[in-house]
Write an enzyme that holds these catalytic residues in place. Sequence first.
Site, PDB file in Angstrom:
ATOM      1  N   GLY A 188      43.912  34.701  37.223  1.00 46.66           N
ATOM      2  CA  GLY A 188      44.095  36.143  37.371  1.00 46.66           C
ATOM      3  C   GLY A 188      43.050  36.743  37.606  1.00 46.66           C
ATOM      4  O   GLY A 188      41.963  36.477  37.178  1.00 46.66           O
ATOM      5  N   GLY A 212      45.464  30.875  35.428  1.00 43.78           N
ATOM      6  CA  GLY A 212      46.435  30.937  36.169  1.00 43.78           C
ATOM      7  C   GLY A 212      46.630  29.865  37.333  1.00 43.78           C
ATOM      8  O   GLY A 212      47.801  29.811  37.646  1.00 43.78           O
ATOM      9  N   GLU A 228      40.004  31.419  28.416  1.00 47.91           N
ATOM     10  CA  GLU A 228      40.234  32.802  27.898  1.00 47.91           C
ATOM     11  C   GLU A 228      39.777  33.049  26.600  1.00 47.91           C
ATOM     12  O   GLU A 228      39.530  34.177  26.492  1.00 47.91           O
ATOM     13  CB  GLU A 228      41.798  32.673  27.949  1.00 47.91           C
ATOM     14  CG  GLU A 228      42.543  32.868  29.317  1.00 47.91           C
ATOM     15  CD  GLU A 228      42.737  31.416  29.895  1.00 47.91           C
ATOM     16  OE1 GLU A 228      43.116  31.556  31.197  1.00 47.91           O
ATOM     17  OE2 GLU A 228      42.358  30.372  29.333  1.00 47.91           O
ATOM     18  N   ASP A 244      46.963  31.270  28.728  1.00 48.77           N
ATOM     19  CA  ASP A 244      48.392  31.713  29.065  1.00 48.77           C
ATOM     20  C   ASP A 244      48.738  31.034  30.370  1.00 48.77           C
ATOM     21  O   ASP A 244      48.212  30.117  30.758  1.00 48.77           O
ATOM     22  CB  ASP A 244      48.394  33.351  29.118  1.00 48.77           C
ATOM     23  CG  ASP A 244      47.610  33.957  30.351  1.00 48.77           C
ATOM     24  OD1 ASP A 244      46.495  33.233  30.662  1.00 48.77           O
ATOM     25  OD2 ASP A 244      47.993  34.676  30.985  1.00 48.77           O
TER      26      ASP A 244
END
Length: 403
Positions: free
Chosen positions: A99, A148, A171, A179
């Site tokens: 992201g 992502g 992350e 995620d």
Amino acid sequence: MRSHNAALLLRGCFWPSYGYRRLSSLPSNPLIDDHANDIVLVEAKASSRTAILNRPTSLNALNISMVSRLHKLYKSWEDNPDIGFVASKGRGRAFCAGGDIVSLYNLIQKGNLDECKEFFSKAYGFIYFLGTYLKPHVAILNGITMGGGAGISIPGTFQLATDRTIFSTPETLIGFHPDAGASFYLSHLPGYLGDYLALTGEKLTGAEVASCGLATHYSLFTKLPLIEEQLGNLVTDCPSILESFLENHRDPVHLDQTSVIHRIETVDRCFSHDTVEEIIDSLKKEAAKTNDAWYVSTLNKLKETAPLSLKVSLRSIREGRFQTLDQCLIREYRMSIQGITGQISRDFCEGVRAKLIDKDFAPKWDPPSLEHVSQDMVDQYFSPISALEPELELPTEQREAFL
């Protein structure tokens, strides 16, 4: 982990580097690109369509416009009977670096949390759509594939890694949690390898990605032009034909002697414990008994990460072992919104600041150590955001999850 692939075979005949644009070039909402049609290009061949992620200067980092266009394109292709299968790849030296977290950071600083929530909602929605896609999908993971980027590829049918693939879920290094479906696919890796990757943010090579099952196939980068040309000439909607094609282009996997894949038993011994404290204690005990530098290196990686992120991420991966893809995405959405609102901790913004904005690489985590992370703080990450805050809604009744 490959139950999705098996389902298709039955149905058919079958951080780390995070990219971002210069802030001066950002529109009013930095997660929305005014040239949405240009950030995902389309290559039409025979009975296939290829989505080309086209933000090379940003390492193809995901924003709202990109995931919205991907979702729209994939929906139209799924509905088109003339299209047999779909592929995806990235321009430049990345498939997708995850992201656009710098844009997220700037929105949070301005108090624009609604746009941030929209990004997570749309991104996770597309990941679920890919995980329930009714046509075979081939993701070409050449180059950087992080966060992502893995989320928009691993839930599909096939993943082709190359000797230029660099995978990670970094992350925890920025005060967040793995995620975009990571708690599902990491938790289904051999032994406790996923726990290790989630907590340390360690990178894997393309050979390692293929060896552990994150990718279904492996080919050398130099063969990609021929593979892509021949793939585009296929006229089929049959997963087994695509699988045979990829098998025919498969190259032998040669792992470095220091690869963590050779250390699965060691990883299991250290990372199978119930708490982060026990994992660290196990690593320290092993380090004291041997001259193996891997233990010291792993401990140093864990020292770099946010203490709260370590505890939250371990629980997330452990819960993912017993959940479906949609359940993981719904839980991760809740966790992500908790992470960006700053009500529990502002570690995400601090991590992005230290790693990507000021680049002093000296984040001041809050809480500063594992002993200061309370059980209530961890529990709050997994609790409903608020009585008025909507949860992530996925069309589970209309689209049955394979995973």
